[in-house]
Design a protein around this motif. Structure first.
Motif, short mmCIF file in Angstrom:
data_model
loop_
_atom_site.label_atom_id
_atom_site.label_comp_id
_atom_site.label_asym_id
_atom_site.label_seq_id
_atom_site.Cartn_x
_atom_site.Cartn_y
_atom_site.Cartn_z
N TYR A 39 0.83 -1.20 0.00
CA TYR A 39 0.00 0.00 0.00
C TYR A 39 0.87 1.26 0.00
O TYR A 39 1.86 1.33 0.73
CB TYR A 39 -0.90 0.04 1.24
CG TYR A 39 -1.78 -1.16 1.45
CD1 TYR A 39 -2.38 -1.81 0.37
CD2 TYR A 39 -2.03 -1.65 2.73
CE1 TYR A 39 -3.20 -2.91 0.57
CE2 TYR A 39 -2.85 -2.75 2.94
CZ TYR A 39 -3.43 -3.38 1.86
OH TYR A 39 -4.24 -4.48 2.06
N ILE A 43 -3.22 2.27 6.16
CA ILE A 43 -4.54 1.65 6.07
C ILE A 43 -5.58 2.46 6.82
O ILE A 43 -6.78 2.27 6.62
CB ILE A 43 -4.53 0.19 6.57
CG1 ILE A 43 -4.12 0.13 8.05
CG2 ILE A 43 -3.63 -0.67 5.72
CD1 ILE A 43 -4.30 -1.25 8.67
N SER A 49 -5.92 3.30 0.34
CA SER A 49 -5.26 2.16 0.98
C SER A 49 -6.19 1.45 1.95
O SER A 49 -6.18 0.21 2.06
CB SER A 49 -3.98 2.61 1.70
OG SER A 49 -3.02 3.06 0.75
N HIS A 52 -8.37 -0.84 -0.13
CA HIS A 52 -7.65 -2.04 -0.58
C HIS A 52 -7.52 -3.03 0.58
O HIS A 52 -7.62 -4.25 0.38
CB HIS A 52 -6.26 -1.67 -1.11
CG HIS A 52 -6.27 -1.20 -2.53
ND1 HIS A 52 -6.42 -2.05 -3.59
CD2 HIS A 52 -6.18 0.05 -3.05
CE1 HIS A 52 -6.39 -1.35 -4.73
NE2 HIS A 52 -6.25 -0.08 -4.41
N ASP A 53 -7.31 -2.51 1.78
CA ASP A 53 -7.17 -3.41 2.92
C ASP A 53 -8.49 -4.08 3.27
O ASP A 53 -8.50 -5.21 3.76
CB ASP A 53 -6.60 -2.67 4.13
CG ASP A 53 -5.99 -3.62 5.15
OD1 ASP A 53 -5.09 -4.38 4.76
OD2 ASP A 53 -6.43 -3.61 6.31
N TYR A 71 0.37 -7.49 4.66
CA TYR A 71 0.35 -6.19 4.00
C TYR A 71 1.49 -5.32 4.53
O TYR A 71 1.94 -5.47 5.67
CB TYR A 71 -0.99 -5.48 4.19
CG TYR A 71 -1.28 -4.99 5.59
CD1 TYR A 71 -0.84 -3.74 6.02
CD2 TYR A 71 -1.99 -5.78 6.50
CE1 TYR A 71 -1.10 -3.29 7.31
CE2 TYR A 71 -2.26 -5.34 7.78
CZ TYR A 71 -1.82 -4.10 8.19
OH TYR A 71 -2.06 -3.65 9.46
N GLU A 73 2.24 -1.17 4.59
CA GLU A 73 1.64 0.13 4.33
C GLU A 73 2.69 1.23 4.28
O GLU A 73 3.85 1.01 4.64
CB GLU A 73 0.59 0.45 5.40
CG GLU A 73 1.15 0.50 6.81
CD GLU A 73 0.08 0.69 7.87
OE1 GLU A 73 0.27 0.20 8.99
OE2 GLU A 73 -0.95 1.35 7.58
N THR A 99 -0.40 -1.73 -5.22
CA THR A 99 -1.63 -0.95 -5.38
C THR A 99 -1.43 0.53 -5.68
O THR A 99 -2.29 1.35 -5.36
CB THR A 99 -2.49 -1.09 -4.11
OG1 THR A 99 -1.79 -0.52 -3.00
CG2 THR A 99 -2.81 -2.55 -3.82
#
Length: 363
Positions: A39, A43, A49, A52-53, A71, A73, A99
């Motif tokens: 990301y 998040i 972001s 996407h999470d 993940y 970030e 992403t």
């Protein structure tokens, strides 16, 4: 600093290329599929972001102990991204999603180093046998938001907080202006560039500067809810970006253009698991459920909501297309004739404003 640029319809790449490595993955069915996500922001941005999470969490909910997700970030675009992607591949992740547009070249470089790993990159156009792309047609939601803004504004001044002057952002601004041109030609669109995807301070400053100039509806292509909160404090409307931002401005929130990544992530994980994954460009919008407007402010007139829903239905069935001609550029020149439509290749490299926008695109 570029991010979610529109997928290029790459020619010369055989459609339906399957990875030979997928047979290996199938043989390891007893082990969980390790899925990594990279990301560009936190998040907790409650925007890009964050959403996407939410998609990552949908994968966990769908597959349970058949998957193991990771993940990372706040990854800077460039060399740092390549290091993070490499480490995920090196530590046994079978599928990696990156992403942000600025992750495109780093993803491609790592994909070449790990031919047995599946990679998917959001918003780019470069592909390989083990690298596909995906993007959502946010401009569809922006067009609907532009229509609603055109009907509720009292000052005829609409604001747009923009991140970076890349095609994705430019075409979304254009989609709003095209809606204004059609439904309220007297409305003016003011654009402020903040040169950041996530900077609550800059976003709030831009929102306040617009409101000081009489703007009474704000849209954004940045990821924090700062603009929504500023609008709430000063009693105007705002449109949420990427996720449902209604909780940050119960009165200000006009609607949100929401990215739903879960369905794509679930389909991709399933394809990798069953050996049917193919390297391709995935372009999805309202029809596929990837762009959603969850609801509308109760203060919006009923007839406006009704027409907004009709626009959504038309976009889904193809009868409504924001970039259908006739369309003129900023200089008044006809660039899309009556009866024609801009295709994806045109949109992915859009670097011009449509008629009605008075400011210039930053160089």
């Amino acid at each position: 600093m570029k991010r979610r640029q529109f997928n290029k319809l790459v020619t010369g790449l055989a459609a339906g290329v399957c990875l030979s490595a997928l047979s290996t993955l199938s043989a390891q069915a007893a082990d969980p599929l390790k899925v990594g996500f990279v990301y560009v922001g936190p998040i907790g941005d409650h925007g890009w972001s964050y959403q996407h999470d939410q998609g990552r969490k949908s994968v966990e909910a769908e597959f349970g102990d058949k998957v193991q997700t990771t993940y990372v970030e706040n990854v800077a675009e460039g060399a740092d991204a390549q290091r993070v992607i490499y480490n995920l591949a090196k530590t046994g992740h079978n599928l990696i999603f990156t992403t942000s547009f600025g992750f495109m070249n780093p993803t491609l470089k790592v994909a070449k180093q790990f031919p047995n790993v599946v990679f998917e990159h959001a918003t780019g156009y470069k592909m390989a046998k083990n690298l596909g792309t995906y993007i959502s047609k946010t401009f569809e939601g922006r067009y609907v938001a532009g229509y609603v803004a055109s009907q509720v504004t009292k000052s005829n001044k609409i604001g747009y907080i923009a991140s970076f002057p890349i095609p994705e952002v430019i075409r979304d601004i254009n989609a709003v202006q095209l809606a204004l041109n059609k439904y309220n030609p007297e409305a003016e669109l003011k654009v402020i560039w903040v040169n950041s995807w996530f900077d609550p301070g800059k976003e709030a400053d831009a929102a306040n500067a617009m409101m000081d100039q009489g703007v009474d509806v704000i849209l954004q292509h940045t990821d924090s809810p700062a603009a929504m909160q500023a609008a709430e404090r000063r009693g105007i409307y705002a449109v949420g970006q990427a996720s449902d931002m209604s909780s940050f401005g119960p009165h200000a929130h006009l609607l949100s253009v929401v990215d739903e990544w879960g369905p794509h992530y679930i389909r991709t994980v399933k394809a990798v698991m069953d050996g049917t994954w193919e390297a391709k460009a995935n372009v999805e919008g309202m029809k596929e459920g990837s762009i959603v407007i969850p609801g509308f402010n109760e203060s919006i007139p009923a007839d406006v909501v009704t027409h907004a829903k009709e626009l959504i239905a038309g976009i889904k069935d193809g009868s409504v297309y924001p970039f259908a001609g006739p369309i003129k550029n900023q200089a008044g020149e006809l660039v899309v004739a009556e009866g024609e439509r801009l295709n994806y290749e045109d949109l992915e490299k859009m670097n011009w404003y449509v008629e009605g926008i008075t400011s210039e695109i930053p160089k």
